[in-house]
Write a protein that holds these residues in place. Sequence first.
Motif, mmCIF file in Angstrom:
data_model
loop_
_atom_site.group_PDB
_atom_site.id
_atom_site.type_symbol
_atom_site.label_atom_id
_atom_site.label_comp_id
_atom_site.label_asym_id
_atom_site.label_seq_id
_atom_site.Cartn_x
_atom_site.Cartn_y
_atom_site.Cartn_z
ATOM 1 N N ASP A 1 0.839 -1.197 0.000
ATOM 2 C CA ASP A 1 0.000 0.000 0.000
ATOM 3 C C ASP A 1 0.874 1.246 0.000
ATOM 4 N N CYS A 2 0.875 1.934 -1.147
ATOM 5 C CA CYS A 2 1.606 3.194 -1.274
ATOM 6 C C CYS A 2 0.615 4.315 -1.606
ATOM 7 N N CYS A 3 -0.560 4.253 -1.018
ATOM 8 C CA CYS A 3 -1.613 5.254 -1.236
ATOM 9 C C CYS A 3 -1.372 6.402 -0.261
ATOM 10 N N ILE A 4 -0.457 7.284 -0.610
ATOM 11 C CA ILE A 4 0.061 8.250 0.351
ATOM 12 C C ILE A 4 -0.957 9.288 0.815
ATOM 13 N N ARG A 5 -2.083 9.412 0.132
ATOM 14 C CA ARG A 5 -3.112 10.350 0.589
ATOM 15 C C ARG A 5 -4.093 9.700 1.568
ATOM 16 N N ASN B 1 1.906 -1.312 4.756
ATOM 17 C CA ASN B 1 1.544 0.090 4.586
ATOM 18 C C ASN B 1 2.846 0.899 4.575
ATOM 19 N N LEU B 2 3.266 1.322 3.392
ATOM 20 C CA LEU B 2 4.569 1.973 3.267
ATOM 21 C C LEU B 2 4.651 3.290 4.028
ATOM 22 N N ILE C 1 0.225 -4.171 -5.787
ATOM 23 C CA ILE C 1 0.822 -2.872 -5.484
ATOM 24 C C ILE C 1 -0.197 -1.798 -5.832
ATOM 25 N N ALA C 2 -0.472 -0.914 -4.879
ATOM 26 C CA ALA C 2 -1.360 0.220 -5.134
ATOM 27 C C ALA C 2 -0.567 1.498 -4.900
ATOM 28 N N ALA C 3 -0.401 2.283 -5.968
ATOM 29 C CA ALA C 3 0.362 3.533 -5.871
ATOM 30 C C ALA C 3 -0.120 4.486 -6.952
ATOM 31 N N PRO C 4 -0.270 5.762 -6.609
ATOM 32 C CA PRO C 4 -0.695 6.731 -7.610
ATOM 33 C C PRO C 4 0.433 7.080 -8.575
ATOM 34 N N PHE C 5 0.058 7.629 -9.708
ATOM 35 C CA PHE C 5 1.025 8.172 -10.664
ATOM 36 C C PHE C 5 1.643 9.408 -10.029
#
Length: 195
Positions: A8-12, A39-40, A84-88
Motif C-alpha cells: 500500500d503506497c496510497c500516500i493520501r 503500509n509503506l 501494489i497500489a500507488a498513484p502516478f
Amino acid sequence: MKQALYIDCCIRGEASRTRKLAEAFFAALPEAWQVTTVNLMKEDFRPLSGEFFERRETLLKSGKTDDPRFDRARELAAADLIVIAAPFWDMSFPALLKVYIENVSVEGITFRSTAEGLKGLCAAERCVFLTTRGGAYPAGDPLEQAVPYLRAIQMFFGIGDLTCVAADGLDLDGADPEALLANACAEATALARTL
C-alpha cells in the motif's frame, strides 16, 4: 491458504483515489486468499546509504539473510500474489515504493546471481499494479515509467505476469473522474474474481 501481499503506497490515505481502486479489488478477491498488508507510510524504510547501507552489506557478507532486517524481503519472496497500489507521481510512483523495492532487493532472498545471470527467487505467479493518474497515458507512452519499471522488477524477481489496472485522465478538463474511477474499479473487481 494462498498468500497475497498488498503493498500500500496510497500516500493520501483515506482521500486516495488509488486506495478506492485497491478496496474494490480486495472486496472481490476470493476468500481463499489471506492478505498481508505492508503500509509503506507506516514502515521505517530508508534509502540505502551511509550506516544503514553498511549494516546491510555486513549482514549480507556474513550470510545473515535470516536477520529481521530482511523480513519484508522474505515476505515478498514467499507471496503467491503481489498487489501494489500507488498513484502516478512524477512520471512514475511515489519514492516510498522505490525505497521499499530497494530494501527488498536482497541477494539470496528475492534474487540470486548465477553463472548465467540473475535469477528471480520470488514465488508469486502474478503481480497486480493498481494506479490512478490525473493525465491519460496510453501503453508505451514514454512519460509513463511506472509500468516499465515494475515489469523490469517483475522479471528481476522472477514474478509471473504483471497486470496493470489504471484509472486514467481523472484530472483532465471535461473529465468525469467519478465515472472513470468507477470503470477502473469494475475492471479491478473483475480481475480479482479471476484469481
